[in-house]
Design a protein around this motif. Structure first.
Motif, mmCIF file in Angstrom:
data_model
loop_
_atom_site.group_PDB
_atom_site.id
_atom_site.type_symbol
_atom_site.label_atom_id
_atom_site.label_comp_id
_atom_site.label_asym_id
_atom_site.label_seq_id
_atom_site.Cartn_x
_atom_site.Cartn_y
_atom_site.Cartn_z
ATOM 1 N N ALA A 1 0.825 -1.219 0.000
ATOM 2 C CA ALA A 1 0.000 0.000 0.000
ATOM 3 C C ALA A 1 0.853 1.260 0.000
ATOM 4 C CB ALA A 1 -0.930 -0.002 1.209
ATOM 5 N N GLU A 2 2.032 1.196 0.620
ATOM 6 C CA GLU A 2 2.949 2.346 0.637
ATOM 7 C C GLU A 2 3.597 2.531 -0.736
ATOM 8 O OE1 GLU A 2 4.073 4.734 3.066
ATOM 9 O OE2 GLU A 2 2.086 4.128 3.738
ATOM 10 N N ALA A 3 4.064 1.427 -1.302
ATOM 11 C CA ALA A 3 4.729 1.484 -2.612
ATOM 12 C C ALA A 3 3.769 2.005 -3.686
ATOM 13 C CB ALA A 3 5.252 0.105 -2.996
ATOM 14 N N ALA A 4 2.487 1.711 -3.524
ATOM 15 C CA ALA A 4 1.476 2.121 -4.506
ATOM 16 C C ALA A 4 1.285 3.635 -4.561
ATOM 17 C CB ALA A 4 0.151 1.437 -4.206
ATOM 18 N N LYS A 5 1.886 4.354 -3.617
ATOM 19 C CA LYS A 5 1.783 5.822 -3.618
ATOM 20 C C LYS A 5 2.732 6.476 -4.629
ATOM 21 C CE LYS A 5 0.334 6.104 1.216
ATOM 22 N NZ LYS A 5 0.721 6.450 2.594
ATOM 23 N N ALA A 6 3.644 5.688 -5.199
ATOM 24 C CA ALA A 6 4.640 6.237 -6.132
ATOM 25 C C ALA A 6 3.970 6.766 -7.407
ATOM 26 C CB ALA A 6 5.667 5.167 -6.487
ATOM 27 N N ASP A 7 4.687 7.640 -8.124
ATOM 28 C CA ASP A 7 4.175 8.220 -9.376
ATOM 29 C C ASP A 7 4.283 7.231 -10.538
ATOM 30 O OD1 ASP A 7 3.776 10.873 -8.229
ATOM 31 O OD2 ASP A 7 5.960 10.989 -8.185
ATOM 32 N N ILE A 8 5.440 6.551 -10.612
ATOM 33 C CA ILE A 8 5.669 5.564 -11.674
ATOM 34 C C ILE A 8 5.909 4.211 -11.002
ATOM 35 C CG2 ILE A 8 7.166 4.831 -13.574
ATOM 36 C CD1 ILE A 8 7.695 7.693 -14.255
ATOM 37 N N ILE A 9 5.095 3.230 -11.372
ATOM 38 C CA ILE A 9 5.133 1.924 -10.708
ATOM 39 C C ILE A 9 5.416 0.841 -11.741
ATOM 40 C CG2 ILE A 9 3.763 0.242 -9.414
ATOM 41 C CD1 ILE A 9 2.128 2.775 -8.409
ATOM 42 N N PHE A 10 6.494 0.103 -11.527
ATOM 43 C CA PHE A 10 6.832 -1.038 -12.382
ATOM 44 C C PHE A 10 6.083 -2.256 -11.850
ATOM 45 C CE2 PHE A 10 10.178 1.873 -13.297
ATOM 46 C CZ PHE A 10 10.667 1.548 -14.548
ATOM 47 N N VAL B 1 -2.953 -7.018 -7.156
ATOM 48 C CA VAL B 1 -2.203 -5.776 -6.914
ATOM 49 C C VAL B 1 -3.106 -4.573 -7.173
ATOM 50 C CG1 VAL B 1 -0.224 -4.373 -7.650
ATOM 51 C CG2 VAL B 1 0.007 -6.874 -7.496
ATOM 52 N N ALA B 2 -3.912 -4.662 -8.234
ATOM 53 C CA ALA B 2 -4.779 -3.531 -8.610
ATOM 54 C C ALA B 2 -5.793 -3.191 -7.516
ATOM 55 C CB ALA B 2 -5.496 -3.845 -9.918
ATOM 56 N N LYS B 3 -6.143 -4.175 -6.682
ATOM 57 C CA LYS B 3 -7.135 -3.945 -5.617
ATOM 58 C C LYS B 3 -6.595 -3.104 -4.462
ATOM 59 C CE LYS B 3 -9.512 -8.288 -6.521
ATOM 60 N NZ LYS B 3 -9.359 -9.712 -6.258
ATOM 61 N N VAL B 4 -5.288 -2.876 -4.444
ATOM 62 C CA VAL B 4 -4.672 -2.129 -3.336
ATOM 63 C C VAL B 4 -5.207 -0.696 -3.272
ATOM 64 C CG1 VAL B 4 -2.463 -1.218 -2.468
ATOM 65 C CG2 VAL B 4 -2.607 -3.558 -3.306
ATOM 66 N N LEU B 5 -5.488 -0.116 -4.448
ATOM 67 C CA LEU B 5 -6.060 1.245 -4.495
ATOM 68 C C LEU B 5 -7.389 1.203 -5.240
ATOM 69 C CD1 LEU B 5 -3.023 3.521 -5.481
ATOM 70 C CD2 LEU B 5 -3.966 3.166 -3.200
ATOM 71 N N PRO B 6 -8.376 1.993 -4.816
ATOM 72 C CA PRO B 6 -9.642 2.030 -5.544
ATOM 73 C C PRO B 6 -9.498 2.714 -6.901
ATOM 74 C CG PRO B 6 -9.662 3.626 -3.741
ATOM 75 C CD PRO B 6 -8.394 2.843 -3.610
ATOM 76 N N ASN B 7 -8.501 3.587 -7.011
ATOM 77 C CA ASN B 7 -8.299 4.337 -8.243
ATOM 78 C C ASN B 7 -6.811 4.674 -8.382
ATOM 79 O OD1 ASN B 7 -8.120 6.793 -10.006
ATOM 80 N ND2 ASN B 7 -10.315 6.417 -10.145
ATOM 81 N N TRP B 8 -6.291 4.513 -9.600
ATOM 82 C CA TRP B 8 -4.862 4.735 -9.844
ATOM 83 C C TRP B 8 -4.634 6.022 -10.640
ATOM 84 C CZ3 TRP B 8 -1.110 1.293 -7.960
ATOM 85 C CH2 TRP B 8 -1.638 0.162 -7.305
ATOM 86 N N GLN B 9 -5.590 6.923 -10.549
ATOM 87 C CA GLN B 9 -5.529 8.202 -11.266
ATOM 88 C C GLN B 9 -4.196 8.916 -11.013
ATOM 89 O OE1 GLN B 9 -8.642 8.922 -12.853
ATOM 90 N NE2 GLN B 9 -7.434 10.329 -14.090
ATOM 91 N N GLY B 10 -3.612 9.459 -12.075
ATOM 92 C CA GLY B 10 -2.387 10.242 -11.928
ATOM 93 C C GLY B 10 -1.122 9.411 -11.871
ATOM 94 N N VAL C 1 -4.467 -5.392 -18.164
ATOM 95 C CA VAL C 1 -3.763 -4.750 -17.045
ATOM 96 C C VAL C 1 -4.238 -3.303 -16.913
ATOM 97 C CG1 VAL C 1 -1.512 -4.047 -16.138
ATOM 98 C CG2 VAL C 1 -1.759 -6.280 -17.247
ATOM 99 N N ALA C 2 -4.354 -2.611 -18.042
ATOM 100 C CA ALA C 2 -4.804 -1.212 -18.022
ATOM 101 C C ALA C 2 -6.210 -1.108 -17.426
ATOM 102 C CB ALA C 2 -4.779 -0.633 -19.435
ATOM 103 N N GLN C 3 -7.077 -2.053 -17.774
ATOM 104 C CA GLN C 3 -8.446 -2.033 -17.244
ATOM 105 C C GLN C 3 -8.456 -2.279 -15.735
ATOM 106 O OE1 GLN C 3 -10.392 -4.953 -19.719
ATOM 107 N NE2 GLN C 3 -10.117 -3.689 -21.544
ATOM 108 N N ALA C 4 -7.566 -3.166 -15.268
ATOM 109 C CA ALA C 4 -7.516 -3.478 -13.828
ATOM 110 C C ALA C 4 -7.046 -2.270 -13.017
ATOM 111 C CB ALA C 4 -6.589 -4.672 -13.584
ATOM 112 N N PHE C 5 -6.078 -1.529 -13.562
ATOM 113 C CA PHE C 5 -5.532 -0.368 -12.855
ATOM 114 C C PHE C 5 -6.300 0.886 -13.297
ATOM 115 C CE2 PHE C 5 -2.363 -3.549 -12.287
ATOM 116 C CZ PHE C 5 -1.816 -3.288 -11.035
ATOM 117 N N SER C 6 -7.524 0.962 -12.842
ATOM 118 C CA SER C 6 -8.454 2.009 -13.254
ATOM 119 C C SER C 6 -7.878 3.408 -13.042
ATOM 120 C CB SER C 6 -9.740 1.836 -12.441
ATOM 121 O OG SER C 6 -10.587 2.921 -12.644
ATOM 122 N N GLY C 7 -7.879 4.205 -14.120
ATOM 123 C CA GLY C 7 -7.417 5.587 -14.031
ATOM 124 C C GLY C 7 -5.947 5.787 -14.333
#
Length: 200
Positions: free
Chosen positions: A54-63, A74-83, A109-115
């Protein structure tokens, strides 16, 4: 701009070494507690920071360097990956095309990581090659990028340059992206092509 690598197997560690060589700080995370891979991170270098997912998911660019089948978790960690920009390093080799609905795996993958903005990159080289210094014989090892978002591709390309690689853009996910994606038991035509670019 801050960075994270989710997944710390052979590919995740090879990416971490690329960051460590340049002294660039990057968070690393898995679904396990950070303590369980802290030693491996420390061996790579002081700029590799183990974190909770959950902390790592705060990054701007995520590999995203996990098994393809793990990406929905992994995509479920955040409700929205906007920005955020997700750099999709997964390979769906062996996954029947009908399970993907006939789409490129990176579309799912793009669909799972909404936004999020998604860039398919760094997935065409085996871990043992990605692990090496990208400076070779006076040139730089090539990494391919495919994205439907030009600014995300440019941002990821700039990071690839900072890490010492030579980024080559292939266009959108449905065109050039297919060259670096598996379809069932068939690899894309550029998978495993270890190319070096000479600037001159």
């Amino acid at each position: 701009m801050n960075y994270a690598i989710i997944g710390f197997g052979k590919i995740g560690q090879a990416l971490a070494k690329a960051f460590a060589r340049r002294g660039i700080e990057v968070s690393v995370a898995t679904t396990r507690a950070p303590e369980s891979f802290a030693f491996e991170a420390a061996v790579i270098g002081p700029t590799i920071i183990p974190k909770k997912l959950a902390e790592a998911a705060k990054a701007d660019i995520i590999f995203l360097a996990v098994d393809f089948g793990s990406h929905p978790d992994v995509a479920k960690v955040l409700p929205n990956w906007q920005g955020k920009t997700i750099v999709d390093v997964t390979n769906a080799y062996g996954v029947p095309p009908e399970e993907l609905g006939g789409q490129p795996s990176s579309r799912l993958v793009a669909q799972a990581f909404s936004g999020a903005r998604l860039v398919k990159a760094f997935n065409h080289l085996p871990a043992a090659v990605l692990d090496q210094d990208p400076a070779i014989h006076g040139g730089r090892r090539v990494v391919f990028l495919a994205s439907d978002d030009d600014s995300a591709a440019a941002e990821t390309g700039a990071l690839a340059e900072n890490l010492g690689f030579a980024p080559i853009k292939l266009g959108g996910l449905s065109e050039g992206g297919l060259l670096v994606q598996a379809r069932g038991d068939t690899w894309g035509q550029l998978i495993f092509k270890d190319l070096v670019k000479f600037d001159g």
